[in-house]
Scaffold this motif. Structure first.
Motif, PDB file in Angstrom:
ATOM      1  N   GLU A  47     -18.222  36.077  45.654  1.00 56.26           N
ATOM      2  CA  GLU A  47     -17.584  37.018  44.745  1.00 56.26           C
ATOM      3  C   GLU A  47     -16.246  37.465  45.316  1.00 56.26           C
ATOM      4  O   GLU A  47     -15.988  37.330  46.515  1.00 56.26           O
ATOM      5  CB  GLU A  47     -18.476  38.232  44.473  1.00 56.26           C
ATOM      6  N   PHE A  48     -15.424  37.996  44.437  1.00 59.80           N
ATOM      7  CA  PHE A  48     -14.089  38.448  44.807  1.00 59.80           C
ATOM      8  C   PHE A  48     -13.953  39.906  44.393  1.00 59.80           C
ATOM      9  O   PHE A  48     -14.241  40.270  43.245  1.00 59.80           O
ATOM     10  CB  PHE A  48     -13.030  37.582  44.124  1.00 59.80           C
ATOM     11  N   VAL A  49     -13.531  40.726  45.340  1.00 59.16           N
ATOM     12  CA  VAL A  49     -13.534  42.167  45.141  1.00 59.16           C
ATOM     13  C   VAL A  49     -12.136  42.738  45.352  1.00 59.16           C
ATOM     14  O   VAL A  49     -11.490  42.447  46.368  1.00 59.16           O
ATOM     15  CB  VAL A  49     -14.529  42.855  46.109  1.00 59.16           C
ATOM     16  N   ASN A  50     -11.693  43.528  44.408  1.00 62.10           N
ATOM     17  CA  ASN A  50     -10.421  44.224  44.519  1.00 62.10           C
ATOM     18  C   ASN A  50     -10.674  45.623  45.076  1.00 62.10           C
ATOM     19  O   ASN A  50     -11.666  46.269  44.726  1.00 62.10           O
ATOM     20  CB  ASN A  50      -9.741  44.319  43.150  1.00 62.10           C
ATOM     21  N   ILE A  51      -9.816  46.088  45.955  1.00 61.03           N
ATOM     22  CA  ILE A  51      -9.955  47.413  46.547  1.00 61.03           C
ATOM     23  C   ILE A  51      -8.744  48.264  46.164  1.00 61.03           C
ATOM     24  O   ILE A  51      -7.607  47.890  46.458  1.00 61.03           O
ATOM     25  CB  ILE A  51     -10.090  47.334  48.071  1.00 61.03           C
ATOM     26  N   GLU A  52      -8.994  49.374  45.508  1.00 61.19           N
ATOM     27  CA  GLU A  52      -7.937  50.327  45.168  1.00 61.19           C
ATOM     28  C   GLU A  52      -8.030  51.514  46.111  1.00 61.19           C
ATOM     29  O   GLU A  52      -9.085  52.129  46.247  1.00 61.19           O
ATOM     30  CB  GLU A  52      -8.082  50.788  43.713  1.00 61.19           C
ATOM     31  N   LYS A  53      -6.910  51.816  46.769  1.00 60.67           N
ATOM     32  CA  LYS A  53      -6.883  52.911  47.723  1.00 60.67           C
ATOM     33  C   LYS A  53      -7.107  54.244  47.013  1.00 60.67           C
ATOM     34  O   LYS A  53      -6.499  54.535  45.981  1.00 60.67           O
ATOM     35  CB  LYS A  53      -5.545  52.946  48.472  1.00 60.67           C
ATOM     36  N   GLY A  54      -8.009  55.038  47.582  1.00 59.62           N
ATOM     37  CA  GLY A  54      -8.268  56.353  47.021  1.00 59.62           C
ATOM     38  C   GLY A  54      -7.104  57.303  47.273  1.00 59.62           C
ATOM     39  O   GLY A  54      -6.405  57.203  48.283  1.00 59.62           O
ATOM     40  N   THR A  55      -6.883  58.206  46.358  1.00 62.72           N
ATOM     41  CA  THR A  55      -5.815  59.201  46.494  1.00 62.72           C
ATOM     42  C   THR A  55      -6.424  60.596  46.468  1.00 62.72           C
ATOM     43  O   THR A  55      -7.518  60.811  45.954  1.00 62.72           O
ATOM     44  CB  THR A  55      -4.793  59.071  45.352  1.00 62.72           C
ATOM     45  N   GLY A  56      -5.682  61.547  47.029  1.00 61.17           N
ATOM     46  CA  GLY A  56      -6.153  62.926  47.021  1.00 61.17           C
ATOM     47  C   GLY A  56      -7.459  63.124  47.753  1.00 61.17           C
ATOM     48  O   GLY A  56      -8.279  63.976  47.364  1.00 61.17           O
ATOM     49  N   GLY A  57      -7.664  62.325  48.811  1.00 60.36           N
ATOM     50  CA  GLY A  57      -8.881  62.463  49.586  1.00 60.36           C
ATOM     51  C   GLY A  57     -10.070  61.705  49.034  1.00 60.36           C
ATOM     52  O   GLY A  57     -11.171  61.736  49.615  1.00 60.36           O
TER      53      GLY A  57
ATOM     54  N   VAL B 120     -25.404  36.232  56.019  1.00 57.37           N
ATOM     55  CA  VAL B 120     -26.646  35.497  55.760  1.00 57.37           C
ATOM     56  C   VAL B 120     -27.556  36.392  54.931  1.00 57.37           C
ATOM     57  O   VAL B 120     -27.946  37.470  55.378  1.00 57.37           O
ATOM     58  CB  VAL B 120     -27.339  35.092  57.071  1.00 57.37           C
ATOM     59  N   THR B 121     -27.878  35.960  53.723  1.00 56.24           N
ATOM     60  CA  THR B 121     -28.682  36.792  52.818  1.00 56.24           C
ATOM     61  C   THR B 121     -29.997  36.136  52.399  1.00 56.24           C
ATOM     62  O   THR B 121     -30.816  36.774  51.742  1.00 56.24           O
ATOM     63  CB  THR B 121     -27.876  37.141  51.552  1.00 56.24           C
ATOM     64  N   ASP B 122     -30.186  34.866  52.766  1.00 57.41           N
ATOM     65  CA  ASP B 122     -31.432  34.193  52.384  1.00 57.41           C
ATOM     66  C   ASP B 122     -31.770  33.141  53.433  1.00 57.41           C
ATOM     67  O   ASP B 122     -31.476  31.957  53.259  1.00 57.41           O
ATOM     68  CB  ASP B 122     -31.294  33.563  50.999  1.00 57.41           C
ATOM     69  N   THR B 123     -32.388  33.578  54.509  1.00 54.98           N
ATOM     70  CA  THR B 123     -32.662  32.670  55.628  1.00 54.98           C
ATOM     71  C   THR B 123     -33.663  31.580  55.281  1.00 54.98           C
ATOM     72  O   THR B 123     -33.724  30.558  55.968  1.00 54.98           O
ATOM     73  CB  THR B 123     -33.203  33.463  56.839  1.00 54.98           C
ATOM     74  N   LYS B 124     -34.451  31.789  54.218  1.00 55.15           N
ATOM     75  CA  LYS B 124     -35.490  30.820  53.861  1.00 55.15           C
ATOM     76  C   LYS B 124     -35.132  30.004  52.614  1.00 55.15           C
ATOM     77  O   LYS B 124     -36.016  29.401  51.987  1.00 55.15           O
ATOM     78  CB  LYS B 124     -36.817  31.548  53.638  1.00 55.15           C
ATOM     79  N   ALA B 125     -33.864  29.992  52.265  1.00 51.02           N
ATOM     80  CA  ALA B 125     -33.449  29.247  51.070  1.00 51.02           C
ATOM     81  C   ALA B 125     -33.842  27.780  51.198  1.00 51.02           C
ATOM     82  O   ALA B 125     -33.461  27.111  52.171  1.00 51.02           O
ATOM     83  CB  ALA B 125     -31.946  29.367  50.870  1.00 51.02           C
ATOM     84  N   PRO B 126     -34.596  27.231  50.231  1.00 53.83           N
ATOM     85  CA  PRO B 126     -35.057  25.834  50.341  1.00 53.83           C
ATOM     86  C   PRO B 126     -33.919  24.823  50.302  1.00 53.83           C
ATOM     87  O   PRO B 126     -34.043  23.721  50.816  1.00 53.83           O
ATOM     88  CB  PRO B 126     -35.981  25.682  49.125  1.00 53.83           C
ATOM     89  N   ASP B 127     -32.812  25.196  49.710  1.00 52.28           N
ATOM     90  CA  ASP B 127     -31.663  24.294  49.636  1.00 52.28           C
ATOM     91  C   ASP B 127     -30.626  24.601  50.714  1.00 52.28           C
ATOM     92  O   ASP B 127     -29.489  24.103  50.660  1.00 52.28           O
ATOM     93  CB  ASP B 127     -31.021  24.369  48.248  1.00 52.28           C
ATOM     94  N   ASN B 128     -31.009  25.443  51.693  1.00 57.17           N
ATOM     95  CA  ASN B 128     -30.138  25.835  52.812  1.00 57.17           C
ATOM     96  C   ASN B 128     -28.919  26.648  52.392  1.00 57.17           C
ATOM     97  O   ASN B 128     -27.982  26.810  53.181  1.00 57.17           O
ATOM     98  CB  ASN B 128     -29.677  24.591  53.600  1.00 57.17           C
ATOM     99  N   ARG B 129     -28.938  27.177  51.180  1.00 60.74           N
ATOM    100  CA  ARG B 129     -27.835  28.044  50.745  1.00 60.74           C
ATOM    101  C   ARG B 129     -28.126  29.467  51.223  1.00 60.74           C
ATOM    102  O   ARG B 129     -28.587  30.329  50.468  1.00 60.74           O
ATOM    103  CB  ARG B 129     -27.670  27.977  49.228  1.00 60.74           C
ATOM    104  N   ILE B 130     -27.839  29.698  52.490  1.00 53.66           N
ATOM    105  CA  ILE B 130     -28.215  30.959  53.124  1.00 53.66           C
ATOM    106  C   ILE B 130     -27.098  32.006  53.092  1.00 53.66           C
ATOM    107  O   ILE B 130     -27.345  33.176  53.345  1.00 53.66           O
ATOM    108  CB  ILE B 130     -28.642  30.723  54.588  1.00 53.66           C
ATOM    109  N   TRP B 131     -25.860  31.574  52.750  1.00 50.25           N
ATOM    110  CA  TRP B 131     -24.708  32.460  52.889  1.00 50.25           C
ATOM    111  C   TRP B 131     -24.291  33.091  51.561  1.00 50.25           C
ATOM    112  O   TRP B 131     -24.299  32.440  50.525  1.00 50.25           O
ATOM    113  CB  TRP B 131     -23.504  31.691  53.436  1.00 50.25           C
ATOM    114  N   SER B 132     -23.898  34.360  51.644  1.00 53.44           N
ATOM    115  CA  SER B 132     -23.204  35.030  50.543  1.00 53.44           C
ATOM    116  C   SER B 132     -21.832  35.428  51.075  1.00 53.44           C
ATOM    117  O   SER B 132     -21.725  36.014  52.158  1.00 53.44           O
ATOM    118  CB  SER B 132     -23.968  36.274  50.076  1.00 53.44           C
ATOM    119  N   ILE B 133     -20.801  35.104  50.326  1.00 54.44           N
ATOM    120  CA  ILE B 133     -19.430  35.347  50.783  1.00 54.44           C
ATOM    121  C   ILE B 133     -18.714  36.262  49.812  1.00 54.44           C
ATOM    122  O   ILE B 133     -18.785  36.075  48.594  1.00 54.44           O
ATOM    123  CB  ILE B 133     -18.636  34.039  50.936  1.00 54.44           C
ATOM    124  N   THR B 134     -18.039  37.253  50.364  1.00 56.94           N
ATOM    125  CA  THR B 134     -17.216  38.145  49.557  1.00 56.94           C
ATOM    126  C   THR B 134     -15.778  38.074  50.055  1.00 56.94           C
ATOM    127  O   THR B 134     -15.520  38.206  51.258  1.00 56.94           O
ATOM    128  CB  THR B 134     -17.702  39.605  49.650  1.00 56.94           C
TER     129      THR B 134
END
Length: 274
Positions: free
Chosen positions: A42-52, A127-141
């Motif tokens: 996934e792709f995440v945009n970050i907006e800086k908070g203002t006024g604390g 690493v979010t799924d260590t037991k993934a049967p297809d070895n797709r263990i990674w989640s990337i942001t």
């Protein structure tokens, strides 16, 4: 080339091809080789908070295709790779930590926009799924961690200059490898040297690393030579070698650092030349 860098290369190159209307937005997906162990991206945009107020995070895409379409609506004109060494290398140099996720220096993707600003995207692998049967263990942001009004990327030397530097370093590494009987690493250096002047350069892994069109032969030679000379990693890698003789160990350390830097320069130069 390790998986994190390969994925950055693919995201940047396929994205540029899409922005130039050369491919569809969905041509790069989780079935491509640089995403083979990925369960989610996934792709995440970050907006800086203002006024604390705290920063606000918002997911803007759940796959590369959505991200490319988002960038297009934001007036993105190109994607480039940005690299800088780790700020603190007092304990371990970047080539020593490159075998670990998050190690090896700082990598970002720069997106340039028509309105005169630049965004920088940083990848966080978990690493979010260590037991993934297809070895797709990674989640990337990928987070948009910085916005600037000037590009942070310095102009690269000409491709021919970077090729010559990498070629000379590879020959030095090969001589050292052969003289010190380091086994299969010699083959890696031989393949890389062959690629750098080959009329048909290729890599064993990540065969769909970049789109089939849009790269000059010189760019491909440089990129594939760098990819096939990647010997850094954890246990059993080039980093795991050690020599009893102090002079030989010092020579190995110097070659390793130079090789790592020249490989990184080759990757960045080959991609950003477009």
């Amino acid at each position: 080339m390790n998986g994190t860098i390969a994925q950055l290369v693919s995201l940047a190159t396929y994205g540029n091809a899409y922005l130039k209307h050369q491919i569809s937005s969905d041509e790069l997906n989780l079935y491509c080789s640089t995403f083979i162990y990925c369960k989610k991206i996934e792709f995440v945009n970050i907006e800086k908070g203002t006024g604390g107020l705290p920063d606000k995070e918002s997911t803007i895409a759940n796959n590369p295709g959505e991200w490319y379409r988002y960038l297009q609506t934001e007036g993105c004109t190109s994607l480039k790779l940005y690299y800088e060494h780790s700020a603190d290398q007092s304990m371990f140099s970047d080539h020593k930590t490159s075998g670990f996720v998050g190690g090896g220096g700082v990598w970002l993707i720069e997106s340039a926009h028509k309105k005169g600003y630049f965004k920088y995207w940083f990848a966080k692998w978990e690493v979010t799924d260590t037991k993934a049967p297809d070895n797709r263990i990674w989640s990337i942001t990928y987070y948009a961690v910085l916005t600037a009004d000037k590009s942070r990327i310095k102009q690269s030397p000409p491709l021919a200059v970077v090729k010559k530097e990498l070629s000379n370093t590879l020959k030095t590494a090969l001589d050292f490898s052969l003289n010190n009987d380091t086994g299969g690493f010699s083959t890696a250096f031989e393949n890389a040297i062959s690629n750098i002047d080959s009329p048909n350069p290729k890599v064993e892994y990540y065969k769909d690393l970049i789109p089939p069109d849009g790269f000059s032969l010189e760019q491909q030679q440089l990129l594939f030579s760098a990819a096939s000379s990647w010997v850094f990693g954890g246990m059993g890698s080039w980093n795991d070698l050690g020599f009893g003789d102090e002079q030989t160990q010092a020579e190995y350390n110097d070659i390793s650092k130079t090789l790592y830097d020249d490989i990184i320069a080759a990757i960045v130069t080959a991609i950003n030349a477009n």
